[in-house]
Design a protein around this motif. Structure first.
Motif, PDB file in Angstrom:
ATOM      1  N   PHE A 555      43.210  39.363  43.435  1.00 17.59           N
ATOM      2  CA  PHE A 555      42.977  40.657  42.799  1.00 17.59           C
ATOM      3  C   PHE A 555      41.878  40.487  41.752  1.00 17.59           C
ATOM      4  N   PRO A 556      40.723  41.160  41.903  1.00 20.02           N
ATOM      5  CA  PRO A 556      39.657  41.051  40.900  1.00 20.02           C
ATOM      6  C   PRO A 556      40.050  41.780  39.614  1.00 20.02           C
ATOM      7  N   THR A 557      39.882  41.131  38.489  1.00 19.37           N
ATOM      8  CA  THR A 557      40.220  41.709  37.185  1.00 19.37           C
ATOM      9  C   THR A 557      38.941  42.027  36.426  1.00 19.37           C
ATOM     10  N   PHE A 558      38.825  43.245  35.945  1.00 24.33           N
ATOM     11  CA  PHE A 558      37.608  43.636  35.243  1.00 24.33           C
ATOM     12  C   PHE A 558      37.680  43.170  33.790  1.00 24.33           C
ATOM     13  N   MET A 559      36.659  42.410  33.352  1.00 23.43           N
ATOM     14  CA  MET A 559      36.717  41.746  32.057  1.00 23.43           C
ATOM     15  C   MET A 559      35.752  42.316  31.017  1.00 23.43           C
ATOM     16  N   SER A 560      34.610  42.865  31.433  1.00 21.33           N
ATOM     17  CA  SER A 560      33.679  43.405  30.438  1.00 21.33           C
ATOM     18  C   SER A 560      32.619  44.254  31.112  1.00 21.33           C
ATOM     19  N   ASP A 561      32.257  45.390  30.460  1.00 20.26           N
ATOM     20  CA  ASP A 561      31.144  46.206  30.945  1.00 20.26           C
ATOM     21  C   ASP A 561      29.931  46.118  30.020  1.00 20.26           C
ATOM     22  N   GLY A 562      29.937  45.127  29.130  1.00 12.19           N
ATOM     23  CA  GLY A 562      28.828  44.950  28.200  1.00 12.19           C
ATOM     24  C   GLY A 562      29.154  45.371  26.789  1.00 12.19           C
ATOM     25  N   ILE A 563      30.082  46.305  26.623  1.00 15.89           N
ATOM     26  CA  ILE A 563      30.579  46.724  25.309  1.00 15.89           C
ATOM     27  C   ILE A 563      32.095  46.604  25.245  1.00 15.89           C
ATOM     28  N   TYR A 564      32.763  47.123  26.266  1.00 20.65           N
ATOM     29  CA  TYR A 564      34.225  47.162  26.272  1.00 20.65           C
ATOM     30  C   TYR A 564      34.773  46.019  27.121  1.00 20.65           C
ATOM     31  N   ASP A 565      35.831  45.375  26.627  1.00 14.18           N
ATOM     32  CA  ASP A 565      36.407  44.213  27.287  1.00 14.18           C
ATOM     33  C   ASP A 565      37.780  44.518  27.875  1.00 14.18           C
ATOM     34  N   GLY A 566      38.065  43.868  29.003  1.00 14.90           N
ATOM     35  CA  GLY A 566      39.386  43.927  29.598  1.00 14.90           C
ATOM     36  C   GLY A 566      40.264  42.799  29.075  1.00 14.90           C
ATOM     37  N   VAL A 567      41.566  43.030  29.091  1.00 17.82           N
ATOM     38  CA  VAL A 567      42.545  42.034  28.651  1.00 17.82           C
ATOM     39  C   VAL A 567      43.563  41.848  29.767  1.00 17.82           C
ATOM     40  N   VAL A 568      43.842  40.592  30.113  1.00 18.94           N
ATOM     41  CA  VAL A 568      44.804  40.270  31.175  1.00 18.94           C
ATOM     42  C   VAL A 568      46.033  39.644  30.561  1.00 18.94           C
ATOM     43  N   SER A 569      47.193  40.119  30.972  1.00 14.61           N
ATOM     44  CA  SER A 569      48.460  39.511  30.549  1.00 14.61           C
ATOM     45  C   SER A 569      49.301  39.235  31.778  1.00 14.61           C
ATOM     46  N   MET A 570      50.128  38.194  31.691  1.00 15.25           N
ATOM     47  CA  MET A 570      50.941  37.756  32.820  1.00 15.25           C
ATOM     48  C   MET A 570      52.417  37.932  32.503  1.00 15.25           C
ATOM     49  N   SER A 571      53.182  38.390  33.500  1.00 18.40           N
ATOM     50  CA  SER A 571      54.625  38.474  33.339  1.00 18.40           C
ATOM     51  C   SER A 571      55.231  37.077  33.417  1.00 18.40           C
ATOM     52  N   PRO A 572      56.196  36.749  32.521  1.00 18.73           N
ATOM     53  CA  PRO A 572      56.798  35.411  32.574  1.00 18.73           C
ATOM     54  C   PRO A 572      57.837  35.247  33.675  1.00 18.73           C
ATOM     55  N   ASN A 573      58.297  36.357  34.252  1.00 16.34           N
ATOM     56  CA  ASN A 573      59.450  36.286  35.154  1.00 16.34           C
ATOM     57  C   ASN A 573      59.127  36.573  36.613  1.00 16.34           C
ATOM     58  N   SER A 607      29.301  41.455  38.629  1.00 15.84           N
ATOM     59  CA  SER A 607      29.227  42.612  39.511  1.00 15.84           C
ATOM     60  C   SER A 607      28.205  43.580  38.925  1.00 15.84           C
ATOM     61  N   ARG A 608      27.974  44.686  39.601  1.00 12.74           N
ATOM     62  CA  ARG A 608      27.048  45.677  39.051  1.00 12.74           C
ATOM     63  C   ARG A 608      27.562  46.262  37.746  1.00 12.74           C
ATOM     64  N   ASN A 609      28.886  46.274  37.584  1.00 16.59           N
ATOM     65  CA  ASN A 609      29.491  46.907  36.416  1.00 16.59           C
ATOM     66  C   ASN A 609      29.677  45.970  35.231  1.00 16.59           C
ATOM     67  N   GLY A 610      29.658  44.664  35.485  1.00 15.26           N
ATOM     68  CA  GLY A 610      29.901  43.730  34.402  1.00 15.26           C
ATOM     69  C   GLY A 610      30.454  42.427  34.930  1.00 15.26           C
ATOM     70  N   TYR A 611      31.472  41.910  34.237  1.00 15.34           N
ATOM     71  CA  TYR A 611      32.039  40.616  34.593  1.00 15.34           C
ATOM     72  C   TYR A 611      33.473  40.782  35.085  1.00 15.34           C
ATOM     73  N   MET A 612      33.783  40.039  36.156  1.00 13.35           N
ATOM     74  CA  MET A 612      35.105  40.096  36.760  1.00 13.35           C
ATOM     75  C   MET A 612      35.663  38.688  36.877  1.00 13.35           C
ATOM     76  N   ALA A 613      36.971  38.553  36.639  1.00 11.77           N
ATOM     77  CA  ALA A 613      37.696  37.313  36.890  1.00 11.77           C
ATOM     78  C   ALA A 613      38.674  37.608  38.022  1.00 11.77           C
ATOM     79  N   ARG A 614      39.785  36.842  38.119  1.00 14.26           N
ATOM     80  CA  ARG A 614      40.679  37.088  39.258  1.00 14.26           C
ATOM     81  C   ARG A 614      42.082  36.578  39.000  1.00 14.26           C
ATOM     82  N   LEU A 615      42.999  37.313  39.580  1.00 13.59           N
ATOM     83  CA  LEU A 615      44.374  36.868  39.744  1.00 13.59           C
ATOM     84  C   LEU A 615      44.516  36.371  41.177  1.00 13.59           C
ATOM     85  N   VAL A 616      45.210  35.249  41.368  1.00 15.07           N
ATOM     86  CA  VAL A 616      45.417  34.702  42.706  1.00 15.07           C
ATOM     87  C   VAL A 616      46.888  34.365  42.877  1.00 15.07           C
ATOM     88  N   GLY A 617      47.519  35.005  43.848  1.00 16.18           N
ATOM     89  CA  GLY A 617      48.899  34.689  44.205  1.00 16.18           C
ATOM     90  C   GLY A 617      48.920  33.872  45.481  1.00 16.18           C
TER      91      GLY A 617
END
Length: 635
Positions: A555-573, A607-617
């Motif tokens: 799952f690609p996670t959106f991390m930044s568009d140049g001004i606004y940043d994304g935040v990723v959190s993980m469920s512990p359970n 990407s064209r929109n900014g920077y993306m990271a990823r979740l991998v299951g």
């Protein structure tokens, strides 16, 4: 953002629309037989169901936009570029430091429109300077970077404004008219692509003023119309989505302005099909589909406004008020999308990110601030000039949903239930996009969190670094190298996909997608989609040719568009990750096997929109995985 423009409706608008516009929009005018024999519209049943759905859908919250809202955006663009006009009247790009493509002729139109409605004599002089400079370049075949094809239409529209609103002396009009008469079509190049249709749009306006005959337009229609898909879409080379809608808006203008030649009936049918298809491809956030070159540029949505305004009027003339209101709403949604991307100076970020324009982030090699601000301005000017303010907004196709369909020529699948929207790439252009689920949009949710597109990556740095970053499954082979492949990396020529077993209702849409891929390890990837207004559930399975060591889903996670940043959190359970971005969140959950691992990989990709990271299951010894995506607004 520009302040509201004070608008005074002059009689010249009535003259402009009444003199040259053919207001008749019936589907069978008679008198000319269609030169092409067209098979039935493949999506007619979907459209019929959707019209019934729209008739029973609740009224949406109003956009509070009006016809004058087009002028607000145009005025903002004009105000920004006025200081960048040189002594010869040309618009000089702030970053390229030279005249770029068709920035000057489109500025001439935009500034003429605003000057007329604000009684701004300084702005009118600026418009005339840009007009005369551009007309001289067109006459002498010295258009910026050889873009003469793109000059004629905005200059002719400007010329009409000057005439019908009595903005310049008659002697000056006659001087310009002599130049228009002396022109010939040898100034145009690249006529086999969308450039030919662009030139035809300008030539048709010259024809309306008796500056030329109709032969160039007829030849272009003869050559270009047979290329169209049965869904009414234009296939520019490699079928980029923006260059489907772009040439169509010129053809729609030609038809609306009264084209009555031998290809009229064919044009009417193909373009109406294209309008229906477009209304269902539009995302609930007003955005045009992603795919191929020039995607995610603001002119994509500005172009939507032209087609949707014209077809709102056409449907009104056909007394189809439900469709007219749906098209009007679609135009307003597209304008809303454009207006989300103002810069502090009043111009637009030309691509959907917030990086400084000097970085050219997400740009094509031909993308520049000046021409890709003034081109949307030209399109919004056409929407203002040709829009019918008496048509009220109603439920739109994309906010109502209840459909899923495939576009074979353009390699796309769209599904939508109650405003939860997906776009699937069946066979990507490897230079731009990944194959598989590319876009998730939902009404009221930030578009970029989507994801709104994937990433093409040119090298494989490590076993778990993707060749491309898309939403979908991948696998690790049971070989000495532990080779990793993903569905997303199988692009055109290496994959064949189709949609099956669609079950459709406004609030629940299900369908299957089968990808036959050119892999030594996997014969097929199968995806089963279930879409509701609140959540998307997917079960993806593979048909292996050999032993698979591990199956995973990315799952690609959106991390930044140049001004606004994304935040990723993980469920512990549970295997669940949450991305938060600009008042929205996207929850990605691996629902089966629930015992699998889900990890966040923070390395970012562009990407064209900014920077993306990823979740991998990932899980071992399985051939199927189920997962869900739940985008939500949090504010």
């Amino acid at each position: 953002m520009a302040s509201n423009v004070r608008i005074i409706l002059f009689a010249c608008l009535i003259v402009l629309l009444g003199t040259h516009v053919n207001p008749v929009y019936t589907s069978n005018l008679g008198g000319f037989s269609a030169p092409l024999s067209l098979a039935p519209y493949p999506l007619q049943d979907v459209v019929d169901v959707m019209l019934n759905n729209l008739a029973n859908a609740p009224a949406p919250a109003p956009t509070n936009l009006t016809r004058n809202s087009y002028l607000d955006t145009i005025a903002s663009i004009v105000k920004f570029f006025l200081p960048y006009q040189d002594a010869q009247g040309r618009i000089i790009d702030p970053y390229a430091k030279m005249e770029i493509q068709y920035a000057s002729p489109t500025y001439a139109l935009n500034s003429a429109l605003i000057a007329n409605w604000t009684h701004d004599s300084t702005l009118l002089k600026s418009s005339i300077a840009a007009f005369e400079s551009s007309l001289q370049e067109l006459k002498t075949k010295t258009c910026a970077q050889g873009h003469c094809n793109f000059y004629t239409l905005p200059l002719m529209l400007t010329y009409e404004l000057y005439i019908n609103c009595s903005l310049v002396p008659q002697a000056q009009i006659e001087t310009w008219a002599s130049i228009w008469r002396s022109m010939n079509t040898s100034v145009y190049i690249n006529l086999s692509s969308n450039w030919g249709i662009v030139a035809a749009g300008g030539e048709f306006l010259r024809y309306l003023h008796n500056f030329t005959d109709l032969s160039f337009v007829e030849l272009q229609l003869q050559q270009q119309l047979p290329k169209f898909s049965l869904e009414g879409m234009y296939p520019d080379p490699n079928t980029p989505m923006p260059y489907d809608i772009f040439p169509r808006h010129y053809l729609d203008m030609i038809l609306m302005r009264g084209y009555n030649g031998q290809y009229r009936d064919t044009m009417q049918e193909l373009l109406q099909r294209g309008a229906w298809t477009s209304a269902m491809m539009q995302s609930p956030l007003g955005e045009w589909p992603v795919g191929g070159r020039s995607s995610q540029h603001q002119w994509n949505e500005a172009c939507e406004t032209v087609i949707f305004e014209l077809y709102a009027s056409r449907m009104k003339a056909q007394k189809n008020n439900v469709a007219a209101s749906a098209f009007k709403r679609a135009a307003r949604l597209a304008l809303q999308s454009v207006q989300r991307w103002y810069q502090s100076g009043g111009d637009l970020y030309i691509v959907k990110n917030h990086f400084d324009p000097s970085l050219r982030f997400g740009y094509e090699e031909y993308s520049f601030l000046s021409q890709y601000n003034n081109l949307p301005g030209e399109m919004l000017a056409m929407s203002f000039l040709y829009g019918d303010e008496t048509i009220e907004e109603g439920p739109s196709f994309t906010e109502t949903g209840g459909y899923a369909f495939m576009l074979p020529m353009h390699h796309k699948i769209f599904g939508n239930a109650g405003g939860m929207y997906v776009e699937i790439e069946m066979a990507a252009d490897e230079n731009y996009d990944p194959t598989g689920l590319m876009r998730i949009h939902r009404t009221g949710v930030a578009s970029l969190i989507g994801p709104t597109e994937g990433v093409t990556i040119t090298k494989q740095a490590s076993p778990m670094t993707p060749v491309s970053l898309g939403l979908g499954v991948g696998w690790m082979m049971n070989d000495a190298a532990h080779t990793v492949q993903t569905l997303s990396q199988f692009t055109r020529g290496h994959v064949n996909a189709t949609i099956l077993n669609a079950s459709l209702s406004p609030k629940h849409v299900t369908f299957n997608v089968i990808y036959e891929i050119d892999s030594t390890a996997v014969r097929e990837v199968r995806e089963a989609y279930s879409i509701t207004p609140d959540i998307i559930n997917v079960t993806a399975s593979i048909v292996p040719k050999s032993t698979i060591e591990q199956l995973f889903v990315t799952f690609p996670t959106f991390m930044s568009d140049g001004i606004y940043d994304g935040v990723v959190s993980m469920s512990p359970n549970i295997p669940q990750g949450v991305v938060e971005f600009r008042g929205s969140k996207q929850t990605f959950t691996v629902t089966s096997p629930a015992s699998g691992d889900l990890a966040f990989y923070p390395e970012t990709y562009t990407s064209r929109n900014g920077y993306m990271a990823r979740l991998v299951g990932s899980s071992k010894n399985i051939t199927s995985v189920s997962y869900s995506m739940q985008p939500e607004a949090t504010v």
